[in-house]
Enzyme design. Structure first.
Site, PDB file in Angstrom:
ATOM      1  N   HIS A  34      37.317  36.927  43.622  1.00  0.00           N
ATOM      2  CA  HIS A  34      38.528  36.443  44.286  1.00  0.00           C
ATOM      3  C   HIS A  34      39.697  36.812  43.376  1.00  0.00           C
ATOM      4  CE1 HIS A  34      38.250  33.262  41.350  1.00  0.00           C
ATOM      5  NE2 HIS A  34      37.078  32.873  41.828  1.00  0.00           N
ATOM      6  N   GLU A  35      40.885  36.425  43.803  1.00  0.00           N
ATOM      7  CA  GLU A  35      42.100  36.793  43.080  1.00  0.00           C
ATOM      8  C   GLU A  35      42.043  36.347  41.603  1.00  0.00           C
ATOM      9  OE1 GLU A  35      44.184  38.896  44.386  1.00  0.00           O
ATOM     10  OE2 GLU A  35      45.468  38.756  42.596  1.00  0.00           O
ATOM     11  N   HIS A  37      39.367  36.356  39.580  1.00  0.00           N
ATOM     12  CA  HIS A  37      38.658  37.422  38.848  1.00  0.00           C
ATOM     13  C   HIS A  37      39.544  38.670  38.724  1.00  0.00           C
ATOM     14  CE1 HIS A  37      35.100  35.329  40.812  1.00  0.00           C
ATOM     15  NE2 HIS A  37      34.760  35.303  39.551  1.00  0.00           N
ATOM     16  N   GLN A  61      22.010  29.043  33.410  1.00  0.00           N
ATOM     17  CA  GLN A  61      23.109  28.085  33.315  1.00  0.00           C
ATOM     18  C   GLN A  61      23.171  27.165  34.536  1.00  0.00           C
ATOM     19  OE1 GLN A  61      26.212  31.332  33.175  1.00  0.00           O
ATOM     20  NE2 GLN A  61      27.411  29.869  34.357  1.00  0.00           N
ATOM     21  N   GLN A 153      34.537  25.725  29.128  1.00  0.00           N
ATOM     22  CA  GLN A 153      33.794  26.959  28.825  1.00  0.00           C
ATOM     23  C   GLN A 153      34.591  27.830  27.846  1.00  0.00           C
ATOM     24  OE1 GLN A 153      31.459  29.531  31.673  1.00  0.00           O
ATOM     25  NE2 GLN A 153      33.376  30.652  31.768  1.00  0.00           N
ATOM     26  N   VAL A 176      44.350  30.841  38.689  1.00  0.00           N
ATOM     27  CA  VAL A 176      45.051  31.396  39.858  1.00  0.00           C
ATOM     28  C   VAL A 176      44.786  30.465  41.035  1.00  0.00           C
ATOM     29  CG1 VAL A 176      45.252  33.402  41.391  1.00  0.00           C
ATOM     30  CG2 VAL A 176      44.801  33.733  38.951  1.00  0.00           C
TER      31      VAL A 176
HETATM   32  O1  PAF Z   1      32.469  31.782  34.163  1.00  0.00           O
HETATM   33  C1  PAF Z   1      31.480  32.387  34.613  1.00  0.00           C
HETATM   34  O2  PAF Z   1      31.518  33.005  35.687  1.00  0.00           O
HETATM   35  C2  PAF Z   1      30.159  32.329  33.851  1.00  0.00           C
HETATM   36  O3  PAF Z   1      29.951  31.087  33.288  1.00  0.00           O
HETATM   37  C3  PAF Z   1      30.016  33.455  32.820  1.00  0.00           C
HETATM   38  C4  PAF Z   1      31.057  33.323  31.713  1.00  0.00           C
HETATM   39  C5  PAF Z   1      30.136  34.800  33.483  1.00  0.00           C
HETATM   40  C6  PAF Z   1      28.634  33.369  32.148  1.00  0.00           C
HETATM   41  O4  PAF Z   1      27.607  33.513  33.075  1.00  0.00           O
END
Ligand code: PAF
Length: 283
Positions: A34-35, A37, A61, A153, A176
């Site tokens: 999406h915008e 990223h 995760q 994170q 965003v």
């Molecule tokens: O933020 C994310 O999309 C994920 O946690 C990452 C950093 C790609 C790790 O899998």
């Protein structure tokens, strides 16, 4: 743009770029762009000579009851979007190559993960720091860019990079938002039109808190109660946490003195949404 799935091939290409003196910028993602990223990619494009984006839905995760299997995926669309942003390599490793049988080594940041999402998602950050370490070792970036919507994170990765002496500059990029304030997230995809309206309670809750601070309120309990009650008025909302804490250590605060992190996690239907802001006392 090259699509690479082999770890060996990615690693060799990065090695060559480094020998040629190129600055490698890296944006790790789980895809379904999406915008948010795309703006991380643009920042990477600006900062690096070459830009690598990884796309890997990292199984370790996700908790056993979480949305790993439903996580939205659309590789063809993602490829087209990445290409348009001038990405040099879209790195899409295979699960079997990332976690072959016998895999048993993990990276853990022990304290910053004891708060917020670390409490509601046990093992989540261990999965993130482990995969990000692997990706750093494979892609060998000079610079890596993370969205600040996942504020915890970002802090955890910065801590890991410092503690383990990775020679990588970590950049946090502002969240965003859609025109109405909703923070962009791949998980917004899960929302029905009615739930989408309730999802605005997060960004509006953040605004309410800053307005209270602007009006002179600095008592954390009072602000947390007001934001909690505000979010609860919206149908479908199930609050996981509303927390005001130290923006560096994530420790609880009772009074806002200068700056504080307000972080929210709210379940709406099957979407668990997070959002945050730094509350500032204007002097
Ligand atoms: O933020 C994310 O999309 C994920 O946690 C990452 C950093 C790609 C790790 O899998």
């Amino acid at each position: 743009m090259r699509l690479i799935s082999s770890i060996k091939e990615m690693s060799a290409l990065s090695e060559r770029w480094r020998r040629e003196g190129k600055t490698i910028a890296f944006v790790p993602t789980m895809g379904y762009f999406h915008e948010g990223h795309l703006s991380l990619m643009r920042e990477g494009r600006r900062r690096g000579d070459v830009l690598v984006v990884s796309l890997f839905v990292n199984p370790i995760q996700f908790g056993p009851k979480e949305d790993l299997n439903q996580y939205p995926r659309d590789l063809e669309r993602d490829k087209a979007l990445a290409q348009k942003e001038g990405v040099d390599v879209l790195f899409v490793p295979k699960q079997e190559e990332m976690y072959p049988s016998g895999f048993q080594t993990f990276v853990e940041v022990t304290e910053l993960t004891q708060y917020l999402c670390g409490l509601s998602r046990p093992g989540h950050f261990r999965g993130v720091t482990t995969v990000v370490t692997k990706l750093f070792n494979i892609v060998k970036p000079h610079i890596a860019i993370f969205g600040l919507k996942d504020y915890q994170q970002y802090l955890v990765i910065k801590r890991m990079v410092e503690d383990l002496n990775f020679d990588i500059e970590i950049i946090g990029y502002p969240t965003v938002r859609e025109a109405d304030g909703l923070a962009m997230s791949s998980r917004n995809e899960y929302l029905s039109p009615e739930q989408r309206k309730s999802a605005l309670s997060l960004s509006q809750g953040l605004k309410l808190a800053q307005a209270l601070v602007n009006a002179g309120e600095t008592n954390v309990q009072i602000i947390v109660n007001r934001v909690t009650n505000f979010i609860k008025q919206f149908p479908y909302t199930q609050i996981d946490y509303v927390k005001i804490c130290d923006p560096e250590t994530l420790e609880d605060l009772t009074e806002i003195k200068d700056k504080a992190l307000l972080a929210l996690a709210v379940k709406i239907g099957r979407a668990r949404l997070i959002d945050n802001t730094i509350l500032e006392v204007k002097k």
